[in-house]
Design an enzyme around this catalytic site. Structure first.
Site, PDB file in Angstrom:
ATOM      1  N   GLY A 214      -9.100   3.328   8.501  1.00  0.00           N
ATOM      2  CA  GLY A 214      -8.867   2.630   6.584  1.00  0.00           C
ATOM      3  C   GLY A 214      -9.615   1.607   5.968  1.00  0.00           C
ATOM      4  O   GLY A 214     -10.593   1.689   5.384  1.00  0.00           O
TER       5      GLY A 214
ATOM      6  N   GLY B 177      -5.307   4.390  14.144  1.00  0.00           N
ATOM      7  CA  GLY B 177      -4.341   4.204  15.435  1.00  0.00           C
ATOM      8  C   GLY B 177      -4.528   2.605  15.520  1.00  0.00           C
ATOM      9  O   GLY B 177      -5.102   2.250  17.093  1.00  0.00           O
TER      10      GLY B 177
ATOM     11  N   ASP C  33      -6.836  -5.994   6.096  1.00  0.00           N
ATOM     12  CA  ASP C  33      -7.991  -6.835   7.829  1.00  0.00           C
ATOM     13  C   ASP C  33      -9.196  -5.332   7.008  1.00  0.00           C
ATOM     14  O   ASP C  33      -9.662  -4.801   7.634  1.00  0.00           O
ATOM     15  CB  ASP C  33      -7.359  -6.039   9.194  1.00  0.00           C
TER      16      ASP C  33
ATOM     17  N   LYS D  48     -12.380  -2.012  14.500  1.00  0.00           N
ATOM     18  CA  LYS D  48     -12.563  -3.350  16.071  1.00  0.00           C
ATOM     19  C   LYS D  48     -11.326  -3.017  16.219  1.00  0.00           C
ATOM     20  O   LYS D  48     -10.633  -1.904  16.378  1.00  0.00           O
ATOM     21  CB  LYS D  48     -12.226  -4.062  13.839  1.00  0.00           C
TER      22      LYS D  48
ATOM     23  N   ALA E  33     -12.630  -0.071   7.303  1.00  0.00           N
ATOM     24  CA  ALA E  33     -13.621   0.043   7.286  1.00  0.00           C
ATOM     25  C   ALA E  33     -13.785   0.673   6.381  1.00  0.00           C
ATOM     26  O   ALA E  33     -15.396   0.109   5.851  1.00  0.00           O
ATOM     27  CB  ALA E  33     -14.052   0.413   8.699  1.00  0.00           C
TER      28      ALA E  33
ATOM     29  N   PRO F 180      -9.012   8.099  14.638  1.00  0.00           N
ATOM     30  CA  PRO F 180      -8.166   8.670  14.537  1.00  0.00           C
ATOM     31  C   PRO F 180      -7.512   7.925  13.011  1.00  0.00           C
ATOM     32  O   PRO F 180      -7.261   6.415  12.725  1.00  0.00           O
ATOM     33  CB  PRO F 180      -7.481   8.117  15.694  1.00  0.00           C
TER      34      PRO F 180
HETATM   35  O1  C5P Z   1      -2.050  -5.680   4.270  1.00  0.00           O
HETATM   36  P1  C5P Z   1      -1.877  -3.826   5.104  1.00  0.00           P
HETATM   37  O2  C5P Z   1      -1.557  -2.613   3.731  1.00  0.00           O
HETATM   38  O3  C5P Z   1      -3.118  -3.415   6.505  1.00  0.00           O
HETATM   39  O4  C5P Z   1      -0.766  -3.527   5.176  1.00  0.00           O
HETATM   40  C1  C5P Z   1       0.725  -2.534   5.776  1.00  0.00           C
HETATM   41  C2  C5P Z   1       1.643  -3.321   6.217  1.00  0.00           C
HETATM   42  O5  C5P Z   1       1.790  -3.723   7.333  1.00  0.00           O
HETATM   43  C3  C5P Z   1       2.350  -4.659   4.713  1.00  0.00           C
HETATM   44  O6  C5P Z   1       3.027  -3.223   3.964  1.00  0.00           O
HETATM   45  C4  C5P Z   1       3.725  -4.717   5.452  1.00  0.00           C
HETATM   46  O7  C5P Z   1       4.568  -4.326   5.316  1.00  0.00           O
HETATM   47  C5  C5P Z   1       3.076  -4.903   6.929  1.00  0.00           C
HETATM   48  N1  C5P Z   1       1.854  -6.933   6.843  1.00  0.00           N
HETATM   49  C6  C5P Z   1       2.536  -7.500   7.286  1.00  0.00           C
HETATM   50  N2  C5P Z   1       1.775  -8.841   7.737  1.00  0.00           N
HETATM   51  C7  C5P Z   1       0.576  -8.634   7.528  1.00  0.00           C
HETATM   52  C8  C5P Z   1      -0.037  -7.551   7.812  1.00  0.00           C
HETATM   53  C9  C5P Z   1       0.838  -7.042   7.048  1.00  0.00           C
HETATM   54  O8  C5P Z   1       4.129  -7.624   7.371  1.00  0.00           O
HETATM   55  N3  C5P Z   1       0.144  -9.611   8.246  1.00  0.00           N
END
Ligand code: C5P
Length: 378
Positions: A104, A99, A175, A10, A106, A96
């Site tokens: 990951g 990236g 995501d 995406k 997906a 990547p």
């Molecule tokens: O949910 P995901 O594992 O993708 O998020 C990785 C890190 O990014 C989270 O641990 C958090 O620190 C940060 N994050 C955030 N706010 C979001 C999505 C992610 O602070 N809306």
């Protein structure tokens, strides 16, 4: 026979960050758009007395244990349905790692789709006429029927989705759920509340892949520091996100040609050659290309000036082959440019190559194509 699934990436058509929440995440408003670039995820699965998951990849940087999103997703799904199985997952990495392209995340949904198809096959053999493996691919129809989100409408979540997989997906990552919808998707809350948007015509896209790693949690922390410096209050940033979500929804609703409301991408022309002359792109018709921005650029570009330079190369502002929009994707380090013609995209790729930056030409992928192209026929 193993099932191979395309795990499409995406980009973000604008990304707005709000205040940090008590759980450490941040409120967001963004539009995710799936693209044709993909990894390949191959799954084989058989029911077993207890669950075992074996994960391999052609890329040694991919974790092969329960830190891997595909591993987590499959483990959660099997546990939730109390269906132990012996599962093998192979991830052929083409995108990547870290990236900003959601690769990951997906992979997690591709593994889930592969698992469901594999187990459906077994069920069908045992129970002729049982739940068919196409049920997953029919999910796109459900997303299409959701239509344009009205202000205040419920998110596309476990209550209105025909399965509870969205909830499981949100546990794996913010995501991940978007990949259960595909096409153009409005993301709210921490990104996991997803609203299918009417699809735009496919558009040429060049993805730049700089050899730079950006840590997403660090980028969020840098954003917080910036907001504190600028005195942006939590209330003000929530108002901003609410306003932006409404503007997005209105813009996408307004961009659908007359008579196509609710029909998503049907009737979308296939881009198989260069367009002959200047034509209006659906992206321009939405009006969003004139105002969207990615808040992460404000913290990532000062730390990585080379990325700001790549954005300039992609944009080629003021030239006839200028991008309709160029931006960082997610927190980067991938960037993308969107172009009216294949020729403009080719020139952007050439500009990147001349500066020693890898660029890949691809197209945006509407929801119906996302689901139709997901399975690799064997
Ligand atoms: O949910 P995901 O594992 O993708 O998020 C990785 C890190 O990014 C989270 O641990 C958090 O620190 C940060 N994050 C955030 N706010 C979001 C999505 C992610 O602070 N809306």
């Amino acid at each position: 026979m193993p099932t191979t699934v395309r795990s499409h990436a995406k980009i973000n058509l604008g990304l707005y960050i709000g205040a940090p929440r008590p759980d450490g995440f941040h409120e967001l408003a963004t539009v995710y758009q799936t693209i044709e670039l993909h990894d390949l995820v191959t799954v084989s699965a058989q029911p077993a007395p207890s669950t075992s998951i074996r994960l391999t990849s052609n890329d040694l940087r991919v974790p092969t244990d329960n830190r891997n999103t595909a591993y987590k997703m499959v483990a959660l799904e099997l546990e939730a349905h109390s269906t132990p199985a012996s599962v093998s997952i192979h991830i052929e990495k083409r995108l990547p790692i870290q990236g900003g392209l959601g690769a990951g995340s997906a992979n997690a949904i591709a593994a889930l789709v592969g698992l469901e198809i594999e187990l459906s096959r077994v069920r069908e053999n045992v129970l002729p006429g049982g739940r068919g493996s196409t049920s997953w691919l029919d999910m796109s129809q459900f997303a299409e029927n959701m239509g344009v989100p009205e202000p205040g409408s419920p998110a596309f979540n476990a209550e209105n989705w025909p399965s509870f997989e969205l909830n499981l997906a949100a546990k794996v990552g913010s995501d991940v759920p978007l990949f259960l919808v595909g096409g153009a998707v409005l993301g709210r809350s921490r990104g996991e509340n997803v609203y299918p948007l009417p699809d735009l015509d496919p558009i040429w896209c060049v993805v730049a892949l700089p050899p730079v790693g950006v840590s997403t949690p660090q980028a969020f922390r840098d954003w917080d520091a910036l907001c504190a410096d600028e005195g942006l209050t939590a209330d003000a940033s929530e108002d901003r996100l609410e306003q932006l979500s409404r503007t997005y929804a209105r813009a996408f609703a307004g961009a659908i040609p007359q008579g196509q409301h609710g029909s998503g991408s049907s009737g979308v022309p296939v881009l198989d050659g260069d367009l002959a002359g200047p034509q209006e792109s659906a992206l321009v018709r939405t009006g969003i290309s004139s105002w969207i921005q990615n808040d992460f650029e404000r913290v990532v570009f000062p730390q990585h000036p080379s990325l700001a330079e790549i954005k300039r190369l992609l944009a080629a502002a003021g030239t006839p082959e200028a991008a309709l929009h160029a931006s960082l994707s997610g927190s980067g380090s991938a960037l993308f440019g969107l172009y009216l013609t294949r020729g403009d995209a080719q020139q952007a790729q050439d500009r990147l190559a001349a500066s020693g930056v890898e660029g890949q030409i691809t197209r945006t992928l509407p929801r119906s194509e996302y689901w139709a192209n997901m399975l690799v026929r064997q």
